[in-house]
Design a protein around this motif. Structure first.
Motif, short mmCIF file in Angstrom:
data_model
loop_
_atom_site.label_atom_id
_atom_site.label_comp_id
_atom_site.label_asym_id
_atom_site.label_seq_id
_atom_site.Cartn_x
_atom_site.Cartn_y
_atom_site.Cartn_z
N GLY A 53 -59.14 -1.01 20.49
CA GLY A 53 -57.78 -1.41 20.80
C GLY A 53 -57.57 -2.81 20.28
N PHE A 54 -56.46 -3.04 19.64
CA PHE A 54 -56.14 -4.37 19.11
C PHE A 54 -54.91 -4.90 19.82
N GLY A 55 -55.10 -5.92 20.66
CA GLY A 55 -54.00 -6.56 21.36
C GLY A 55 -53.55 -7.77 20.58
N VAL A 56 -52.35 -7.70 20.05
CA VAL A 56 -51.89 -8.74 19.13
C VAL A 56 -50.45 -9.15 19.45
N PRO A 57 -50.26 -10.35 19.96
CA PRO A 57 -48.90 -10.82 20.15
C PRO A 57 -48.28 -11.25 18.81
N THR A 58 -46.99 -11.40 18.83
CA THR A 58 -46.27 -11.86 17.63
C THR A 58 -45.91 -13.33 17.81
N PHE A 59 -46.27 -14.15 16.81
CA PHE A 59 -45.91 -15.56 16.79
C PHE A 59 -45.18 -15.85 15.49
N ASN A 60 -43.98 -16.39 15.57
CA ASN A 60 -43.20 -16.73 14.38
C ASN A 60 -43.14 -15.59 13.37
N TYR A 61 -42.85 -14.41 13.86
CA TYR A 61 -42.66 -13.21 13.03
C TYR A 61 -43.95 -12.66 12.45
N HIS A 62 -45.11 -13.14 12.89
CA HIS A 62 -46.39 -12.71 12.34
C HIS A 62 -47.36 -12.35 13.47
N PRO A 63 -48.34 -11.49 13.17
CA PRO A 63 -49.38 -11.21 14.17
C PRO A 63 -50.22 -12.46 14.41
N ALA A 64 -50.80 -12.55 15.60
CA ALA A 64 -51.65 -13.68 15.94
C ALA A 64 -52.81 -13.77 14.95
N LYS A 65 -53.09 -14.98 14.47
CA LYS A 65 -54.10 -15.18 13.43
C LYS A 65 -55.51 -14.77 13.83
N PRO A 66 -55.96 -14.97 15.07
CA PRO A 66 -57.33 -14.54 15.39
C PRO A 66 -57.55 -13.05 15.15
N VAL A 67 -56.53 -12.25 15.41
CA VAL A 67 -56.67 -10.80 15.20
C VAL A 67 -56.61 -10.48 13.71
N THR A 68 -55.70 -11.11 12.98
CA THR A 68 -55.62 -10.80 11.54
C THR A 68 -56.86 -11.26 10.80
N HIS A 69 -57.44 -12.39 11.20
CA HIS A 69 -58.69 -12.83 10.57
C HIS A 69 -59.81 -11.82 10.82
N LEU A 70 -59.87 -11.30 12.03
CA LEU A 70 -60.88 -10.30 12.35
C LEU A 70 -60.68 -9.04 11.51
N ILE A 71 -59.45 -8.60 11.38
CA ILE A 71 -59.17 -7.40 10.58
C ILE A 71 -59.50 -7.65 9.12
N ASP A 72 -59.17 -8.82 8.61
CA ASP A 72 -59.50 -9.15 7.22
C ASP A 72 -61.01 -9.11 6.98
N SER A 73 -61.80 -9.42 8.00
CA SER A 73 -63.25 -9.41 7.85
C SER A 73 -63.82 -7.99 7.76
#
Length: 152
Positions: A53-73
């Motif tokens: 499960g990926f819990g990701v809030p939206t900040f300034n029209y974008h997903p939270a960076k900690p989650v996107t960094h993890l997904i990019d990895s």
């Protein structure tokens, strides 16, 4: 036992409340569901789980960076067919979870619908919906495990 890892980033506690409800629903069917902060999760943790499960809030029209960094990895990992659910809270826009779901699908994850987006603090009905989602994931994992065990 099937393992359901719920990765969450939450600054206000709203996305975490959704994550806890999903975890509670999964645990009600005796699935090993664990909630971890996105900062503490390694790619190997995700690969070891049967569902994520990926819990990701939206900040300034974008997903939270900690989650996107993890997904990019995860880009060089075999994620094909791995079950995922995506959820998050927002204040103004709300596209963060949708963007994450698209990235996960591109990596080969089987993202379950609906992608849950909640404006501000979740209501009791929204939390109940998350509990049901957790139960749905748990039921899928139990079916998959039974199928694997029978054929082993």
């Amino acid at each position: 036992m099937a393992r359901f890892l719920i990765v969450c980033h939450s600054t206000t506690g709203n996305t975490r409340a959704l994550a806890e409800a999903i975890m509670e629903g999964a645990q009600s069917l005796h699935v090993d569901a664990q909630l971890m902060d996105a900062f503490d999760v390694k790619p190997g943790d995700i690969m070891a789980a049967d569902a994520i499960g990926f819990g990701v809030p939206t900040f300034n029209y974008h997903p939270a960076k900690p989650v996107t960094h993890l997904i990019d990895s995860l880009c060089n990992r075999d994620c094909n067919g791995k079950i995922a659910v995506v959820f998050g809270s927002y204040g103004w826009s709300g596209q963060g979870p949708v963007i994450v779901a698209e990235k996960l699908r591109a990596l080969g994850f089987k993202v379950l619908d609906p992608v849950i987006r909640v404006k501000y603090q979740p209501s009791e009905n929204e939390l109940d919906g998350c509990k049901l989602l957790g139960r749905d994931v748990a039921a899928m994992l139990k079916h998959i495990r039974r199928t694997v065990d029978v054929n082993a």
